[in-house]
Write an enzyme that holds these catalytic residues in place. Structure first.
Site, PDB file in Angstrom:
ATOM      1  N   ASN A 210     -18.034  -5.121  -6.138  1.00  0.00           N
ATOM      2  CA  ASN A 210     -17.866  -5.567  -7.528  1.00  0.00           C
ATOM      3  C   ASN A 210     -18.477  -6.956  -7.688  1.00  0.00           C
ATOM      4  OD1 ASN A 210     -15.766  -7.637  -6.971  1.00  0.00           O
ATOM      5  ND2 ASN A 210     -14.642  -5.830  -6.269  1.00  0.00           N
ATOM      6  N   ASP A 279     -10.210  -0.597  -5.283  1.00  0.00           N
ATOM      7  CA  ASP A 279      -9.076   0.339  -5.306  1.00  0.00           C
ATOM      8  C   ASP A 279      -9.364   1.578  -4.459  1.00  0.00           C
ATOM      9  OD1 ASP A 279      -7.337  -1.122  -6.957  1.00  0.00           O
ATOM     10  OD2 ASP A 279      -8.514  -0.574  -8.721  1.00  0.00           O
ATOM     11  N   ILE A 307      -2.676  -4.208  -1.416  1.00  0.00           N
ATOM     12  CA  ILE A 307      -2.224  -5.304  -0.549  1.00  0.00           C
ATOM     13  C   ILE A 307      -1.109  -6.106  -1.229  1.00  0.00           C
ATOM     14  CG2 ILE A 307      -2.951  -7.364   0.730  1.00  0.00           C
ATOM     15  CD1 ILE A 307      -5.860  -6.193   0.566  1.00  0.00           C
ATOM     16  N   LYS A 337       1.264  -4.440 -14.587  1.00  0.00           N
ATOM     17  CA  LYS A 337       1.014  -4.718 -13.160  1.00  0.00           C
ATOM     18  C   LYS A 337       2.115  -5.595 -12.574  1.00  0.00           C
ATOM     19  CE  LYS A 337      -3.922  -3.920 -13.290  1.00  0.00           C
ATOM     20  NZ  LYS A 337      -5.273  -4.426 -13.445  1.00  0.00           N
TER      21      LYS A 337
HETATM   22  O1  PMT Z   1     -14.491 -14.295  -7.987  1.00  0.00           O
HETATM   23  P1  PMT Z   1     -14.904 -14.751  -9.383  1.00  0.00           P
HETATM   24  O2  PMT Z   1     -16.330 -14.398  -9.708  1.00  0.00           O
HETATM   25  O3  PMT Z   1     -14.576 -16.198  -9.620  1.00  0.00           O
HETATM   26  O4  PMT Z   1     -14.027 -13.891 -10.429  1.00  0.00           O
HETATM   27  C1  PMT Z   1     -12.651 -14.096 -10.518  1.00  0.00           C
HETATM   28  C2  PMT Z   1     -11.888 -12.780 -10.703  1.00  0.00           C
HETATM   29  C3  PMT Z   1     -12.259 -12.169 -12.048  1.00  0.00           C
HETATM   30  C4  PMT Z   1     -12.237 -11.798  -9.574  1.00  0.00           C
HETATM   31  C5  PMT Z   1     -10.368 -13.152 -10.642  1.00  0.00           C
HETATM   32  O5  PMT Z   1     -10.058 -14.051 -11.675  1.00  0.00           O
HETATM   33  C6  PMT Z   1      -9.499 -11.911 -10.767  1.00  0.00           C
HETATM   34  O6  PMT Z   1      -9.184 -11.428 -11.849  1.00  0.00           O
HETATM   35  N1  PMT Z   1      -9.081 -11.344  -9.595  1.00  0.00           N
HETATM   36  C7  PMT Z   1      -8.333 -10.077  -9.520  1.00  0.00           C
HETATM   37  C8  PMT Z   1      -9.321  -8.946  -9.562  1.00  0.00           C
HETATM   38  C9  PMT Z   1      -8.632  -7.584  -9.463  1.00  0.00           C
HETATM   39  O7  PMT Z   1      -8.883  -6.885  -8.539  1.00  0.00           O
HETATM   40  O8  PMT Z   1      -7.772  -7.332 -10.420  1.00  0.00           O
HETATM   41  P2  PMT Z   1      -6.948  -5.918 -10.541  1.00  0.00           P
HETATM   42  O9  PMT Z   1      -6.356  -6.024 -11.900  1.00  0.00           O
HETATM   43  O10 PMT Z   1      -7.806  -4.775 -10.231  1.00  0.00           O
HETATM   44  O11 PMT Z   1      -5.846  -6.049  -9.413  1.00  0.00           O
HETATM   45  C10 PMT Z   1      -4.533  -6.566  -9.665  1.00  0.00           C
HETATM   46  C11 PMT Z   1      -4.068  -7.370  -8.473  1.00  0.00           C
HETATM   47  O12 PMT Z   1      -3.845  -6.512  -7.351  1.00  0.00           O
HETATM   48  C12 PMT Z   1      -5.001  -8.463  -8.010  1.00  0.00           C
HETATM   49  O13 PMT Z   1      -4.231  -9.586  -7.671  1.00  0.00           O
HETATM   50  C13 PMT Z   1      -5.655  -7.861  -6.768  1.00  0.00           C
HETATM   51  O14 PMT Z   1      -6.020  -8.877  -5.847  1.00  0.00           O
HETATM   52  C14 PMT Z   1      -4.556  -6.971  -6.227  1.00  0.00           C
HETATM   53  N2  PMT Z   1      -5.017  -5.782  -5.516  1.00  0.00           N
HETATM   54  C15 PMT Z   1      -5.763  -4.836  -6.145  1.00  0.00           C
HETATM   55  C16 PMT Z   1      -6.132  -3.693  -5.471  1.00  0.00           C
HETATM   56  C17 PMT Z   1      -5.754  -3.531  -4.124  1.00  0.00           C
HETATM   57  N3  PMT Z   1      -6.098  -2.460  -3.428  1.00  0.00           N
HETATM   58  N4  PMT Z   1      -5.034  -4.474  -3.511  1.00  0.00           N
HETATM   59  C18 PMT Z   1      -4.649  -5.600  -4.178  1.00  0.00           C
HETATM   60  O15 PMT Z   1      -4.001  -6.474  -3.595  1.00  0.00           O
END
Ligand code: PMT
Length: 419
Positions: A210, A279, A307, A337
């Site tokens: 990504n 994911d 995680i 979430k």
């Molecule tokens: O890195 P940059 O270019 O500065 O961009 C910053 C960012 C947009 C990546 C950052 O601000 C951000 O939003 N990070 C979270 C990205 C994400 O994966 O969001 P999500 O909504 O899909 O996931 C929700 C949360 O679960 C996140 O804290 C993620 O780290 C966590 N997660 C998701 C999937 C997974 N398999 N394990 C996780 O721990």
């Protein structure tokens, strides 16, 4: 290691006799391991030559707003972004007035206006000028806007008068800067931050990933270090330098990030999951490069471990902070979430169309069980400091039992912390 090591100090020098002391300040900052760049006003160059500051800082000195050569190398916006702290020493009465007015008619005022980093000024002027109501009001206005006013000291002045208005000595400014850069709100705490993207291999040469650059996560790690925490950064592949005083473990895939986090989580007080973790991953990884044969190719994907949810579910879970990257319905998706992953706090951002991912600025809506706070668009460094301040406050309330976190969790306060 000292608190200034590796810090980017942007020093603004304005036209006062105390400018000669700033030359010594540059020398002392560099001895502490700080990187220093200098911007001088035209009046400042009448007191000390740019060459002096160039020799001491090891970098060309910036003096012109409209210098195409300088703008191409490091323009006022880049200088403003580069800074962890902008210190204006000496700051004349005139420069303070121009700061209050929000002028941007020379390089130093333009940089000051464009800079999100901590702004500190070390006033230096004749005692009567310092006492004038106009200067007092300007000083109060700057303080109210969050500008740190360092000094002035009292004593004999270059003009022969004696009283308040002397610039602080370099050694005092050094101590004040150290204190500014270390808020201490997370002193003695262990913070684990994940950052960057993950790469999910398809074959030996291809992967799914990504647009995360890692900037947000690295800024959060740096802000946690500034707050006094012992920081471990677990990072997906990015091309960023490790924030000074943070430890870093590099991983590539979600599975590797999962393994690294789970093996390091035991002594963690606060877990901040900024990484854009994939994911899904390909169900199987081809051992050889896939050949271009059929017109279409389907990949079977399987779920990666979550995680963040897994950390939050630990019996002695740390204070857990997630991020939510959303392209629509940001707030309701983030709240979902927060509940589904059973975490303590979530920082939601809109991503896509040049927002959130891979850019310098961001805006966050920070949500927890009992409240929320909007952090408006700003550089990721400034945002990270604001976020870490909120986390430190909520964490402190939670461990003191003054607030009920959503899961009624009992935090694991490690022996070293409670001693
Ligand atoms: O890195 P940059 O270019 O500065 O961009 C910053 C960012 C947009 C990546 C950052 O601000 C951000 O939003 N990070 C979270 C990205 C994400 O994966 O969001 P999500 O909504 O899909 O996931 C929700 C949360 O679960 C996140 O804290 C993620 O780290 C966590 N997660 C998701 C999937 C997974 N398999 N394990 C996780 O721990």
């Amino acid at each position: 290691m000292n608190k200034l090591s590796g810090k980017h100090v942007l020093l603004g020098v304005t036209g006062g006799i105390a400018a000669y002391k700033s030359a010594e300040l540059v020398r002392q900052l560099r001895r502490q391991g700080a990187e220093v760049r200098v911007v001088m006003t035209a009046a400042a160059t009448e007191f000390v030559t740019p060459l002096t500051f160039q020799a001491l800082s090891g970098h060309p000195v910036h003096t012109q707003l409209l210098d195409t050569g300088a703008e191409a190398a490091m323009g006022h916006i880049e200088l403003a972004r580069w800074a962890d702290v902008l210190l204006i020493a000496p700051a004349t009465a005139d420069f303070m007035a121009r700061l209050v007015a929000g002028r941007a008619n020379d390089l130093l005022t333009a940089v000051s206006l464009a800079c999100d980093a901590t702004l500190a000024i070390a006033p230096a002027m004749n005692r009567v000028m310092w006492d004038k109501q106009a200067t007092r009001e300007n000083m109060m206005a700057l303080k109210q806007r969050g500008v740190q006013v360092l000094g002035p000291a009292e004593g004999l002045q270059a003009c022969g008068d004696s009283g308040p208005g002397r610039m602080l000595e370099p050694v005092e400014l050094l101590a004040a800067l150290s204190a500014l850069l270390d808020t201490g709100t997370l002193a003695g705490r262990r913070v684990l931050v994940t950052a960057g993207p993950t790469r999910e291999a398809i074959d030996p040469v291809r992967y799914i990933s990504n647009r995360s650059s890692g900037r947000m996560g690295y800024a959060v790690a740096a802000a946690a270090v500034e707050a006094g925490a012992d920081v471990l950064l677990i990072s997906g592949p990015v091309s960023l330098e490790t924030p000074p005083r943070a430890r870093r473990i590099d991983v590539e895939s979600a599975a590797e990030m999962h393994a690294a986090v789970m093996s390091e989580i035991a002594l963690t007080d606060i877990f901040i999951s900024v990484a854009a973790v994939a994911d899904y991953r390909p169900a199987s990884v081809a051992s050889q490069k896939l050949k271009k044969t059929a017109a279409t190719l389907s990949l079977e994907l399987k779920r990666n471990p979550d995680i963040l949810a897994e950390v939050a579910a630990l019996t002695d879970a740390p204070f857990t902070v997630g991020f939510a990257a959303e392209t629509q319905a940001m707030e309701s998706n983030a709240r979902d979430k927060l509940r589904a992953k059973n975490i303590d706090m979530i920082a939601a951002n809109v991503v896509g169309q040049q927002l959130g991912f891979d850019c310098e600025d961001n805006a966050l809506r920070v949500i927890w069980g009992q409240g929320e706070q909007q952090l408006p668009l700003a550089g990721k460094g400034k945002l990270a400091r604001q976020l870490v301040a909120i986390i430190a406050e909520r964490f402190a309330l939670t461990i003191r039992g003054e607030t009920q976190n959503p899961q009624g969790k009992v935090f694991n306060i490690h022996a070293k912390d409670s001693a």
